[in-house]
Design an enzyme around this catalytic site. Structure first.
Site, short mmCIF file in Angstrom:
data_model
loop_
_atom_site.label_atom_id
_atom_site.label_comp_id
_atom_site.label_asym_id
_atom_site.label_seq_id
_atom_site.Cartn_x
_atom_site.Cartn_y
_atom_site.Cartn_z
N GLY A 172 -3.81 -5.50 -0.22
CA GLY A 172 -4.26 -6.44 0.18
C GLY A 172 -5.58 -7.80 -0.43
N GLY A 173 -7.21 -7.92 -0.57
CA GLY A 173 -7.81 -8.29 -0.61
C GLY A 173 -7.47 -9.13 -2.59
N GLY A 407 19.67 -38.15 -0.72
CA GLY A 407 17.58 -38.35 -0.13
C GLY A 407 17.15 -37.23 -1.51
N ALA A 408 17.86 -37.07 -2.59
CA ALA A 408 17.80 -36.61 -3.58
C ALA A 408 17.13 -37.13 -4.30
CB ALA A 408 18.27 -34.91 -4.13
C1 HXC Z 1 -11.86 3.12 -2.51
C2 HXC Z 1 -9.56 3.52 -4.04
C3 HXC Z 1 -9.42 2.46 -2.99
C4 HXC Z 1 -9.74 0.99 -2.20
C5 HXC Z 1 -7.95 3.29 -4.37
N1 HXC Z 1 -8.93 3.82 -4.38
N2 HXC Z 1 -7.76 1.83 -3.29
N3 HXC Z 1 -10.71 3.51 -3.73
N4 HXC Z 1 -11.00 2.08 -2.42
N5 HXC Z 1 -9.26 0.13 -1.94
C6 HXC Z 1 -8.96 5.66 -5.17
C7 HXC Z 1 -8.65 6.53 -4.85
O1 HXC Z 1 -9.68 6.95 -3.47
C8 HXC Z 1 -8.29 7.30 -6.46
O2 HXC Z 1 -9.35 7.71 -6.27
C9 HXC Z 1 -8.48 6.30 -7.26
O3 HXC Z 1 -8.39 5.12 -7.06
C10 HXC Z 1 -7.16 6.02 -7.27
O4 HXC Z 1 -6.06 5.89 -6.89
P1 HXC Z 1 -4.65 6.50 -6.34
O5 HXC Z 1 -4.05 6.26 -5.47
O6 HXC Z 1 -5.29 7.95 -6.91
O7 HXC Z 1 -3.88 5.27 -7.34
P2 HXC Z 1 -2.11 5.30 -7.23
O8 HXC Z 1 -1.52 6.92 -6.86
O9 HXC Z 1 -1.76 4.74 -7.92
O10 HXC Z 1 -1.81 4.70 -5.82
C11 HXC Z 1 -2.95 3.13 -4.94
C12 HXC Z 1 -2.91 2.23 -4.43
C13 HXC Z 1 -2.89 3.77 -3.35
C14 HXC Z 1 -1.43 1.82 -4.29
C15 HXC Z 1 -3.69 0.86 -4.85
O11 HXC Z 1 -4.51 3.88 -3.59
C16 HXC Z 1 -3.75 2.31 -2.48
O12 HXC Z 1 -2.92 1.77 -1.39
N6 HXC Z 1 -4.93 2.43 -2.03
C17 HXC Z 1 -5.35 1.61 -0.54
C18 HXC Z 1 -5.11 0.04 -0.79
C19 HXC Z 1 -5.83 -0.38 -0.08
O13 HXC Z 1 -5.13 -0.61 2.08
N7 HXC Z 1 -6.72 -1.35 0.48
C20 HXC Z 1 -7.36 -2.41 1.22
C21 HXC Z 1 -6.73 -3.69 1.35
S1 HXC Z 1 -7.69 -3.91 2.82
P3 HXC Z 1 -9.66 9.40 -6.62
O14 HXC Z 1 -11.30 9.65 -7.02
O15 HXC Z 1 -8.76 9.72 -5.80
O16 HXC Z 1 -9.39 9.34 -8.54
C22 HXC Z 1 -8.63 -5.75 1.94
C23 HXC Z 1 -9.44 -6.51 2.48
C24 HXC Z 1 -9.60 -8.44 1.70
O17 HXC Z 1 -8.63 -5.75 0.20
C25 HXC Z 1 -8.61 -9.31 2.59
C26 HXC Z 1 -7.00 -9.27 2.63
C27 HXC Z 1 -7.76 -11.25 3.28
#
Ligand code: HXC
Length: 513
Positions: A172-173, A407-408
């Site tokens: 994401g961000g 052109g290059a």
């Molecule tokens: C809150 C989060 C989090 C998030 C991870 N965690 N991402 N908490 N918000 N976005 C937390 C998990 O709950 C977990 O907590 C700890 O961080 C570690 O994550 P894991 O999943 O155990 O780690 P891993 O298996 O290595 O996977 C990492 C990951 C996955 C690939 C990043 O966590 C994931 O897919 N997270 C969500 C990604 C996502 O969709 N984010 C939102 C994007 S939208 P605990 O307590 O269990 O240890 C965005 C908008 C911006 O960003 C605008 C863009 C233009």
């Protein structure tokens, strides 16, 4: 214990708690995954003892999902400033041990604070990204935090260098902010970038793909072109960022840092006289030329795995940093295609924004023909490179080593689009196309007569496949011996060092994006 002593003890305790981030268990997990913690990375990045941390005791303010019960001092990002080779730099390092380094409103405010300070002080920002993106529990507050960061990324672009390292699974961000910055560094087998991860992809498109294939370091360094640099581990990544910064000024009003070298500015290299093969279709390695002419053979290549028909990177000549843009005849004959054009165009714009002179080394048979390129928009993407070179006002020095076809020739920093000095080797061939291709077209009706065709090819070669026609017109300023390249380039840099050129006043141009 006196009252004051008790206050100091409490302060020390809070400091220790803050420095533990999400706790020892999560730190151990981070280490087990082959990654350093945010603080360890900062220690490696900065000159010893120079890091000053800000906002160490910030906590999030969220209450949904019972979040008020889980607070960590610092809230998942370590931020502040320090020095690299004695120069001021700002940093934020996301701490994956706290909510996966995700972005809360509170920790976004910490990042924003260093970004604003960096703009005021005219110093680079280095982002060490290790984050799951927007903190899901905070909803729009977190999205707002990201948008505030993106806005600052854009406002800072071209004013201060912004460097991103991707050091863990970033989504994401946490990938969009780096995408706006100048350079992205990834670590092999421990860092990932994606907008949506493998699970979402499986649900939506039914594709099965691993994290590594989807967004690993080599995917983004060789396939997508999103990332610019790779390191084997966190430690090497920090060293490479330090090295990169040594070529860059702190802001757009400064010149890049001069670094004394013992490499003789007049050094000849006789081997270069034999580098260009007689046969125009035989490849040679342009990197040999680059390494031979620059100071101490020290070339910091950018995007070495992507569009290898184009070489870009930083080096020094006579102590001064330069940006090198070079066709690579050893890969696809050095042809210009979509990827090579966009790769070089962005680099040219970076160098221009930060007062880094451009050295262009040219050996290019033209644009790559074919439906894949045409349908992919080579017209638009090739135009980016033309645009970037034309608008660049930094010193521009071009050397044609062999082919400058079609052109290059125009695109690769020709005299006509503003190069200050254009050199050619005696082996240069400046023409609309190669001799055989040209004769095939202009003498199409006589293709059956081989003797005629052979002599027509020879004629064309003598007339056009040389630098002399261009030199007659003044499009080439000087024809030089390859062995003198280093000396000639350094002289040219000295001659152009006080260049002062501005483009017409405008809000901004409209580069064909
Ligand atoms: C809150 C989060 C989090 C998030 C991870 N965690 N991402 N908490 N918000 N976005 C937390 C998990 O709950 C977990 O907590 C700890 O961080 C570690 O994550 P894991 O999943 O155990 O780690 P891993 O298996 O290595 O996977 C990492 C990951 C996955 C690939 C990043 O966590 C994931 O897919 N997270 C969500 C990604 C996502 O969709 N984010 C939102 C994007 S939208 P605990 O307590 O269990 O240890 C965005 C908008 C911006 O960003 C605008 C863009 C233009």
């Amino acid at each position: 214990m006196s009252n004051t002593e008790e206050k100091y003890r409490l302060f020390e305790e809070k400091n220790k708690i803050a420095e533990l981030g999400g706790g020892q268990d999560r730190i151990d997990k981070q280490h087990a995954a082959g990654r350093k913690t945010a603080r360890e990375r900062i220690d490696l990045l900065f000159d010893p003892g120079t890091f000053v941390e800000l906002d160490k005791f910030v906590t999030h303010r969220a209450t949904d999902f019972d979040l008020e019960k889980t607070k960590f001092l610092g809230d998942g990002v370590v931020s502040g400033y320090g020095k690299i080779d004695g120069r001021l730099m700002y940093v934020f390092a996301q701490d994956f041990t706290v909510f996966g380094g995700s972005l809360s409103r509170a920790n976004a405010d910490k990042i924003i604070k260093v970004m604003d300070l960096a703009m005021k002080m005219g110093a680079p920002v280095i982002g060490l990204n290790d984050s799951g993106g927007a903190r899901i529990q905070e909803g729009v507050e977190s999205l707002a935090g990201y948008a505030d960061i993106f806005y600052r990324n854009v406002m800072s672009s071209g004013v201060i260098p912004q460097i991103s390292a991707i050091l863990g699974p970033c989504a994401g961000g946490a990938v969009y902010s780096p995408a706006i910055t100048d350079f992205i560094m990834m670590v092999k087998e421990s860092s990932y970038m994606f907008v949506t991860g493998p699970d979402v992809i499986k649900t939506v498109t039914h594709e099965e793909v691993t994290k590594e294939e989807l967004g690993g370091a080599m995917t983004h360094n060789s396939k997508s072109g999103v990332a610019h640099l790779t390191a084997d581990d966190d430690e090497q990544a920090m060293m490479m960022i330090r090295e990169l910064m040594s070529f860059l000024p702190s802001n757009n009003l400064e010149d890049p840092p001069f670094k004394m070298s013992s490499d003789d500015v007049n050094r000849e290299d006789k081997k270069l006289n034999d580098l260009i093969p007689d046969d125009p279709n035989k490849p040679y390695d342009m990197k040999e030329l680059i390494l031979s002419v620059i100071d101490d053979k020290h070339f910091f290549e950018i995007m070495p795995f992507f569009a290898q028909n184009m070489i870009i990177g930083f080096a020094r000549l006579g102590g001064k940093p330069v940006g090198i843009v070079a066709n690579q005849p050893a890969m696809l004959a050095g042809v210009l295609d979509i990827d090579a054009s966009t790769k070089a165009a962005r680099f040219v714009r970076f160098c221009d924004a930060f007062n880094i002179p451009l050295i262009t080394l040219e050996d290019v048979p033209g644009f790559l023909p074919g439906t894949a390129q045409e349908f992919g928009g080579i017209i638009k993407h090739g135009a980016k490179l033309l645009y970037a070179f034309a608008e660049a006002t930094v010193p521009k020095i071009t050397l044609i080593t062999r082919k400058a076809y079609g052109g290059a020739y125009d695109v690769m920093s020709s005299k006509h689009i503003g190069a200050d000095l254009n050199f050619a080797y005696p082996s240069a061939e400046i023409a609309v196309m190669g001799s055989a291709g040209a004769v095939n077209i202009i003498h199409r009706t006589k293709l059956g007569d081989q003797t005629f065709i052979d002599s027509a090819i020879e004629d064309y070669k003598n007339n056009f496949a040389s630098p002399y026609k261009a030199a007659q017109m003044g499009y080439i300023d000087e024809i030089i011996y390859p062995k003198d390249t280093r000396k000639k380039l350094i002289q040219a840099l000295e001659m152009t060092q006080n260049k002062s050129k501005t483009n017409p006043a405008k809000k901004h141009g409209n580069i064909p994006l």
